[in-house]
Design a protein around this motif. Structure first.
Motif, PDB file in Angstrom:
ATOM      1  N   THR A 101       0.806  -1.220   0.000  1.00 53.46           N
ATOM      2  CA  THR A 101       0.000   0.000   0.000  1.00 53.46           C
ATOM      3  C   THR A 101       0.846   1.280   0.000  1.00 53.46           C
ATOM      4  O   THR A 101       0.319   2.360  -0.254  1.00 53.46           O
ATOM      5  CB  THR A 101      -0.923   0.035   1.242  1.00 53.46           C
ATOM      6  N   GLN A 102       2.151   1.141   0.282  1.00 55.32           N
ATOM      7  CA  GLN A 102       2.964   2.367   0.338  1.00 55.32           C
ATOM      8  C   GLN A 102       3.065   3.011  -1.046  1.00 55.32           C
ATOM      9  O   GLN A 102       3.580   2.386  -1.963  1.00 55.32           O
ATOM     10  CB  GLN A 102       4.393   2.083   0.819  1.00 55.32           C
ATOM     11  N   PRO A 103       2.583   4.249  -1.190  1.00 50.24           N
ATOM     12  CA  PRO A 103       2.636   4.921  -2.504  1.00 50.24           C
ATOM     13  C   PRO A 103       4.061   5.023  -3.037  1.00 50.24           C
ATOM     14  O   PRO A 103       4.276   4.972  -4.248  1.00 50.24           O
ATOM     15  CB  PRO A 103       2.067   6.316  -2.213  1.00 50.24           C
ATOM     16  N   SER A 104       5.046   5.136  -2.116  1.00 50.58           N
ATOM     17  CA  SER A 104       6.431   5.301  -2.568  1.00 50.58           C
ATOM     18  C   SER A 104       6.884   4.074  -3.362  1.00 50.58           C
ATOM     19  O   SER A 104       7.589   4.180  -4.358  1.00 50.58           O
ATOM     20  CB  SER A 104       7.352   5.521  -1.372  1.00 50.58           C
ATOM     21  N   ILE A 105       6.472   2.890  -2.902  1.00 47.80           N
ATOM     22  CA  ILE A 105       6.871   1.657  -3.595  1.00 47.80           C
ATOM     23  C   ILE A 105       6.113   1.521  -4.909  1.00 47.80           C
ATOM     24  O   ILE A 105       6.656   1.070  -5.913  1.00 47.80           O
ATOM     25  CB  ILE A 105       6.640   0.425  -2.681  1.00 47.80           C
ATOM     26  N   ILE A 106       4.866   1.954  -4.908  1.00 49.54           N
ATOM     27  CA  ILE A 106       4.057   1.812  -6.120  1.00 49.54           C
ATOM     28  C   ILE A 106       4.610   2.699  -7.241  1.00 49.54           C
ATOM     29  O   ILE A 106       4.782   2.256  -8.368  1.00 49.54           O
ATOM     30  CB  ILE A 106       2.575   2.170  -5.832  1.00 49.54           C
TER      31      ILE A 106
ATOM     32  N   GLU B 124      10.719  10.344  -2.584  1.00 48.10           N
ATOM     33  CA  GLU B 124      10.826   9.879  -1.196  1.00 48.10           C
ATOM     34  C   GLU B 124      12.034   8.957  -0.999  1.00 48.10           C
ATOM     35  O   GLU B 124      12.270   8.056  -1.805  1.00 48.10           O
ATOM     36  CB  GLU B 124       9.556   9.118  -0.822  1.00 48.10           C
ATOM     37  N   PRO B 125      12.798   9.175   0.081  1.00 41.97           N
ATOM     38  CA  PRO B 125      14.024   8.392   0.321  1.00 41.97           C
ATOM     39  C   PRO B 125      13.788   6.886   0.334  1.00 41.97           C
ATOM     40  O   PRO B 125      14.592   6.117  -0.160  1.00 41.97           O
ATOM     41  CB  PRO B 125      14.509   8.884   1.685  1.00 41.97           C
ATOM     42  N   LYS B 126      12.637   6.463   0.901  1.00 39.84           N
ATOM     43  CA  LYS B 126      12.359   5.029   1.006  1.00 39.84           C
ATOM     44  C   LYS B 126      12.278   4.397  -0.393  1.00 39.84           C
ATOM     45  O   LYS B 126      12.800   3.304  -0.633  1.00 39.84           O
ATOM     46  CB  LYS B 126      11.013   4.854   1.728  1.00 39.84           C
TER      47      LYS B 126
ATOM     48  N   VAL C 182      17.890   1.403  -5.420  1.00 39.53           N
ATOM     49  CA  VAL C 182      19.303   1.026  -5.325  1.00 39.53           C
ATOM     50  C   VAL C 182      19.452  -0.491  -5.149  1.00 39.53           C
ATOM     51  O   VAL C 182      20.401  -1.095  -5.643  1.00 39.53           O
ATOM     52  CB  VAL C 182      19.977   1.811  -4.173  1.00 39.53           C
ATOM     53  N   CYS C 183      18.475  -1.096  -4.465  1.00 37.71           N
ATOM     54  CA  CYS C 183      18.543  -2.553  -4.213  1.00 37.71           C
ATOM     55  C   CYS C 183      18.240  -3.383  -5.456  1.00 37.71           C
ATOM     56  O   CYS C 183      18.516  -4.577  -5.485  1.00 37.71           O
ATOM     57  CB  CYS C 183      17.560  -2.957  -3.117  1.00 37.71           C
ATOM     58  N   VAL C 184      17.659  -2.752  -6.475  1.00 42.21           N
ATOM     59  CA  VAL C 184      17.209  -3.512  -7.652  1.00 42.21           C
ATOM     60  C   VAL C 184      18.359  -4.188  -8.398  1.00 42.21           C
ATOM     61  O   VAL C 184      18.185  -5.224  -9.025  1.00 42.21           O
ATOM     62  CB  VAL C 184      16.394  -2.603  -8.619  1.00 42.21           C
TER      63      VAL C 184
END
Lengths: 466, 265
Positions: free
Chosen positions: B128-133, B194-196, B202-204
């Protein structure tokens, strides 16, 4: 995608998902044409980075491989196969395959026709099919290795438990049709060709004369035919060796035949070949283990060097192209700027007492010559970092990377000469030297153009000769 | 080859987020979609981009949707934010592609395809986090970065790749110690993302450690999704299949669930 080429083996490294819709695009028509023009002995597709493939995708890739084999007369196959991929390929093809499967790229390299690795390896072999494990063992033995065949799965498990006893363990490997070219390997300064069976006119087709000429061009002096498995030879084969000896004489090179028995072959052939200059030895081991003999043979071949071919006008005219190719490659690999310090027509002049590496690559075609590069170990290490990604790689890896580097220089020379001057040249296999004295011997009394450069605070030397 | 100076000048060339876009995004984040539409209408290029995007065949609208208010309503908060990120990357795209056989349309299609599959993954994983979406929009930034840094070194890279199977990310890392995803992150930072979400980006690569279990899982999905899309014929033909190193072992934990998600009709 274009293949990566190393030691005359072209490898397509595809990634991701492979199915019937996308497989035709991994090796497109341009890539096929490009590959056809390569001087290679083996074409591989690496499945290391493939996460999924289906029967349709594999069929299309296999068709491409088989087309390479038909057109180029090379060995083809897949490499980097885990158990699952290996079994899937066998299953898709109902255990009837005409191409080869190699567990890893490194294992595939053991079967390359031109094997640069000069150390005998102890190899543990396992394949469920007895005919396959025997074929693998025989092939590797002929290439100078020491194969140990596990006779059952239990036997394999027992032997594998002591893996430290082996240089490599070979499973998930299957030999399909190999090219019938004569296997070649390099040991020190000698080129070894393995010949077998009945030698007749077919030897002219099986022998890679272009490779042999390249070796002569880059000053290999000793060529040994391991003939322990030769049953007999006829007059056509005799003719072949006579011709080879004549061309070797032009370069002061020596042709040896080891292990040949003259039971079914007239002894008169032996006498005739000895008169032509061929040296006969009891076995390959008798030549290779006898250091004194090797030294004597090499010295014998390099003395009275009548092949002093100095630099000519065509090479001098193209000097900027050679320099450009070399400097830009050095700059690319080290990410530092190179500055020209001096240039002169001279004998190779290398400062003493510095830890140096050297490498050379020959080119031939519309023009011919040899590019020699000499640089301190620190520059070699820096140039290796881009390809290896390691700060302190072992010397063997550095030398291997230098060979790749000088191959890049050669490739660039080929491309510049073709684009700018419309000159068509081919390049030889690169040679590397961690012993600068051996390198000095190669340059000998040949005059050439020496250009000294400063790369950061380090020097490197470019020498162009014939 | 790429030098630290070239890298610096690339970083300096990253355009700041345009004022109108910034305000539009702010309203979207506050859930004020009407105000966002009103602000977006002041930028004709942005408005045209949004209209063109929403009226693509995959949205199945029988009549052309022209009103921006209606468009923002259709997209919703998350969709609007994602599309605004698309647009930002679109602004940063080179005029002429030289390294990869791409153009604006094909790049847009790549972004759209990634977003479509990403939405399925997000739904399946109940994220649900918009930053991830929304961060999926910045993933293709790695392609733009590669194009911009290596286009003038095309021949050198070809020579290098003829000798060694080496990807652009590795070349960049070994030459100047920075990877493509670091640079994509720099773009994201310049655009105040957003930093998150940037941490996820970067992890990708599959080469960086990631302490957050959710981010790590989504990074695995994103890595596999990227190569799933880059294995499509158009992108193999564009030369994108081997621009990054695919890490099969990195995606192993989510491979089965990924195939189920992307193959669902």
């Amino acid at each position: 995608m274009k293949p990566t080429v190393k030691n005359r083996v072209a490898t397509f490294a595809i990634q991701g998902f492979v199915d019937g819709t996308n497989a035709p695009f991994f090796i497109a028509m341009d890539d096929v044409r490009y590959t056809h023009n390569l001087k290679v002995d083996m074409v591989l597709i690496s499945l290391k980075k493939v996460v999924y493939f289906n029967v349709n995708g594999l069929d299309i890739l296999t068709e491409a491989l088989l087309a390479f084999r038909k057109k180029m007369k090379v060995t083809v196959g897949y490499c980097d196969l885990d158990k699952k991929k290996y079994e899937m390929i066998l299953r898709f093809n109902q255990n009837d395959i005409s191409f080869s499967l190699y567990q890893t790229y490194e294992i595939a390299m053991l079967f390359a026709r031109t094997n640069k690795n000069n150390t005998q390896k102890k190899l543990l072999i396992w394949n469920e099919e007895p005919s396959q494990r025997n074929a693998i063992a025989i092939d590797l033995f002929e290439r100078g290795h020491n194969p140990i065949v596990a006779q059952s799965l239990e036997d394999f498990a027992t032997k594998r438990a002591k893996k430290e006893l082996f240089d490599a363990i070979i499973e998930h490997t299957y030999l399909g049709f190999s090219s019938n070219k004569i296997a070649t390997r390099v040991t020190g300064n000698a080129i070894i060709y393995t010949i077998k069976g009945f030698l007749d006119a077919e030897i002219f087709n099986m022998f890679d004369l272009s490779y042999h000429s390249n070796c002569l061009n880059v000053d290999f002096k000793l060529f040994i035919f391991d003939a322990v498995q030769v049953v007999a030879m006829n007059v056509h084969a005799l003719n072949f060796f006579s011709k080879l000896t004549s061309s070797a004489a032009e370069y002061n090179a020596v042709i040896c035949i080891a292990g040949m028995e003259f039971v079914k072959t007239p002894v008169a052939y032996k006498n005739e070949l000895e008169d032509a200059g061929v040296l006969f030895y009891e076995s390959l081991g008798a030549v290779l283990k006898n250091k004194e003999l090797l030294k004597e043979l090499t010295a014998q071949s390099s003395t009275s060097n009548q092949n002093k071919r100095n630099i000519n006008k065509v090479l001098v005219n193209n000097l900027p192209n050679f320099i450009d190719a070399t400097v830009s490659s050095f700059e690319m690999m080290t990410n530092a700027k190179a500055q020209k310090k001096s240039a002169a027509v001279t004998l190779l002049n290398i400062p003493p007492n510095i830890e140096l590496y050297a490498s050379s690559i020959g080119f031939y075609g519309n023009i011919d010559g040899i590019i020699m590069l000499v640089f301190p170990k620190s520059v070699a290490l820096k140039a290796s970092q881009l390809l290896l990604g390691e700060d302190n790689p072992p010397d063997e890896m550095v030398l291997d990377t230098i060979a790749e580097f000088v191959n890049i220089v050669g490739g660039k020379v080929k491309s510049i000469l073709s684009d700018n001057e419309n000159l068509d040249v081919d390049i030889t296999l690169p040679r590397t030297y961690d012993n600068i004295d051996a390198f000095r011997a190669l340059a000998g009394e040949k005059k050439g153009v020496q250009v000294d450069f400063l790369l950061g605070s380090e020097h490197f030397t470019f020498f162009l000769t014939r | 080859m790429v030098t630290p100076q070239e890298l610096q000048s690339f970083i300096e060339s990253i355009p700041p987020k345009p004022q109108i876009l910034q305000e539009t995004l702010r309203y979207v984040e506050q859930g004020e979609l009407a105000k966002a539409a009103n602000t977006a209408s002041q930028d004709m290029v942005l408005a045209a981009y949004l209209r063109a995007f929403v009226n693509r065949p995959q949205f199945f609208f029988q009549k052309e949707v022209k009103e921006l208010g209606q468009i923002f309503g259709i997209l919703g908060t998350t969709g609007a934010k994602e599309l605004l990120y698309h647009y930002m990357l679109h602004l940063f795209m080179p005029n002429k592609w030289e390294l990869f056989a791409l153009n604006a349309q094909r790049f847009d299609e790549l972004q759209t395809m990634l977003s479509g599959y990403w939405r399925r993954i997000i739904d399946a994983e109940k994220i649900t986090q918009p930053s991830i979406i929304a961060i999926i929009s910045l993933l293709p930034a790695s392609i733009i970065v590669t194009e911009m840094l290596f286009a003038s070194h095309k021949k050198e890279v070809e020579l290098l790749k003829n000798t060694k199977n080496i990807d652009y990310n590795t070349i960049l890392e070994r030459l100047i110690g920075v990877n493509l995803f670091d640079l994509a992150k720099t773009i994201g930072q310049t655009w105040e993302m957003e930093p998150k979400s940037l941490e996820l980006l970067v992890c990708v690569s599959g080469k960086e450690s990631c302490d957050d279990a959710t981010l790590l899982k989504m990074a695995r999905y994103m890595h596999l999704l990227f190569f799933y899309v880059l294995s499509k014929p158009d992108y193999i033909k564009s030369g994108l299949n081997d621009f990054l190193e695919f890490m099969p072992e990195f995606v192993e934990p989510i491979y089965e669930s990924f195939t189920k998600i992307v193959e669902q009709k």
